[in-house]
Design a protein around this motif. Structure first.
Motif, PDB file in Angstrom:
ATOM      1  N   LYS A 132      44.767  56.438  35.656  1.00 46.06           N
ATOM      2  CA  LYS A 132      43.444  56.717  35.542  1.00 46.06           C
ATOM      3  C   LYS A 132      43.756  58.205  35.244  1.00 46.06           C
ATOM      4  CE  LYS A 132      42.039  52.899  37.781  1.00 46.06           C
ATOM      5  NZ  LYS A 132      41.284  52.571  39.756  1.00 46.06           N
ATOM      6  N   PRO A 133      41.931  58.357  33.922  1.00 45.02           N
ATOM      7  CA  PRO A 133      42.506  59.889  34.155  1.00 45.02           C
ATOM      8  C   PRO A 133      41.720  60.816  35.866  1.00 45.02           C
ATOM      9  CG  PRO A 133      40.795  58.701  32.380  1.00 45.02           C
ATOM     10  CD  PRO A 133      40.955  57.860  33.448  1.00 45.02           C
ATOM     11  N   ARG A 158      47.524  61.749  34.955  1.00 45.17           N
ATOM     12  CA  ARG A 158      46.444  61.111  35.120  1.00 45.17           C
ATOM     13  C   ARG A 158      47.195  60.463  36.719  1.00 45.17           C
ATOM     14  NH1 ARG A 158      46.973  56.483  30.416  1.00 45.17           N
ATOM     15  NH2 ARG A 158      46.047  57.576  28.354  1.00 45.17           N
TER      16      ARG A 158
END
Length: 345
Positions: A132-133, A158
């Protein structure tokens, strides 16, 4: 089995077993076996390719020592390990090795093929897609504790909330099999993801308390974690934190993290590159990588400019000096035109 080429081919088919036997002080990381040198010294300077994974240019069993510039095949490794003085001794030892079964750690049965073999670029891209970011995660907290903001990563990092960790022989019994992790994209010159680098993190702060908190997978040789697009002037170094520390003062200078001294020495020079700043760690491996890059730069017509930290690495300098003094020191190391163009105090 009579010809040397047959023996070399058979050894390459069992490259990891050869390394475990004759380079026992090393360890596997991604597609490579890393060790100090051909004589089995501890360290990470010499790397042996263990699997080609579809790369027709790669030759399994070939090795390179980034510190000395030496290279060769698995027969050389056997000869050095056993102290042979003649090729016939090495060939005899190789024949004896190849007549033995694989080590028991490989198991007695042939494993079923997986749809996506571990350690390949495909597996790396799947892990990247599952991450994920960075946002307001443990990755941001980990970097922030080292004086680094996430803005300089340019989307190359990430966060994974539960990244699998394969315990090594050096781990304590019962070590956890999953941790939060910082995932970095390893890309080629065309920005294709060819691998990933994982840093497992401890929610209490710092890296996870495991034997190998950093590991990479995929096609690493020649590539790295990139911050910014390739240009005529760039910087390269070993660690992600080292390069992100430089980005705090040089936010628009394109950079590559090679992930180790051996891989730093082997990075592919991007086509537009004309000047490369090399942020080498202050140790023998870093000095060896710099020496190799200087020699390669001479042949490629690329100016190599060393950036040497005051302490162990540039993150140590950033944390000790603070951002303003850190930038002032960097300004003394850069070419004048690059100071005016890239440095932000």
């Amino acid at each position: 089995m009579d010809s040397i080429s047959d023996i070399v081919r058979r050894l390459a088919e069992n490259a990891e077993a050869v390394c475990r036997r004759y380079l026992s002080n090393g360890r596997r990381e991604g597609r490579y076996w890393l060790v100090g040198d051909i004589r089995n010294a501890p360290g990470r300077s010499l790397y042996v390719l263990l699997s080609a994974a579809g790369d027709s240019r790669a030759q399994v069993g070939k090795w390179t020592d980034a510190a000395s510039g030496e290279h060769g095949d698995l027969l050389d490794i056997i000869a050095a390990s056993c102290g042979h003085g003649a090729m016939r001794e090495t060939l005899a030892e190789a024949r004896r090795f190849l007549s033995l079964p694989l080590p028991t750690s490989f198991g007695s049965r042939v494993p079923r093929a997986r749809k996506t073999p571990a350690g390949t670029p495909v597996a790396a891209r799947r892990l990247w897609a599952a991450a994920k970011p960075v946002g307001d995660t443990l990755v941001a907290a980990y970097l922030g504790a080292r004086g680094i903001g996430v803005a300089g990563s340019g989307g190359s990092l990430r966060y994974h909330p539960r990244c699998y960790y394969r315990a090594s022989r050096d781990d304590a019994p019962g070590v956890r099999s999953a941790w939060q992790a910082m995932i970095a994209a390893v890309t080629d010159d065309q920005d294709n993801i060819v691998g990933v680098h994982r840093t497992w993190l401890d929610p209490a702060g710092g890296k996870a308390p495991v034997a190998c908190p950093r590991r990479a997978m995929g096609h690493l040789l020649g590539h790295g974690v990139r911050f910014g697009r390739s240009d005529a002037v760039m910087a390269a170094g070993e660690g992600i934190e080292t390069m992100l520390s430089l980005r705090e003062a040089l936010p628009s200078l394109p950079m590559i993290a090679g992930l180790s001294a051996a891989h730093l020495a082997a990075i592919r020079f991007p086509q537009p590159l004309r000047r490369l700043y090399v942020a080498c760690d202050k140790d023998p491996a870093g000095a060896g990588a710099l020496k190799t890059l200087v020699e390669r730069g001479v042949h490629a017509g690329i100016e190599i400019v060393p950036l040497v930290p005051e302490r162990g690495d540039f993150n140590d300098d950033l944390c000790a000096l603070g951002r303003a003094r850190f930038a002032d020191r960097l300004g003394c190391l850069l070419r004048g035109e690059d100071t005016a163009r890239f440095l932000v105090r």
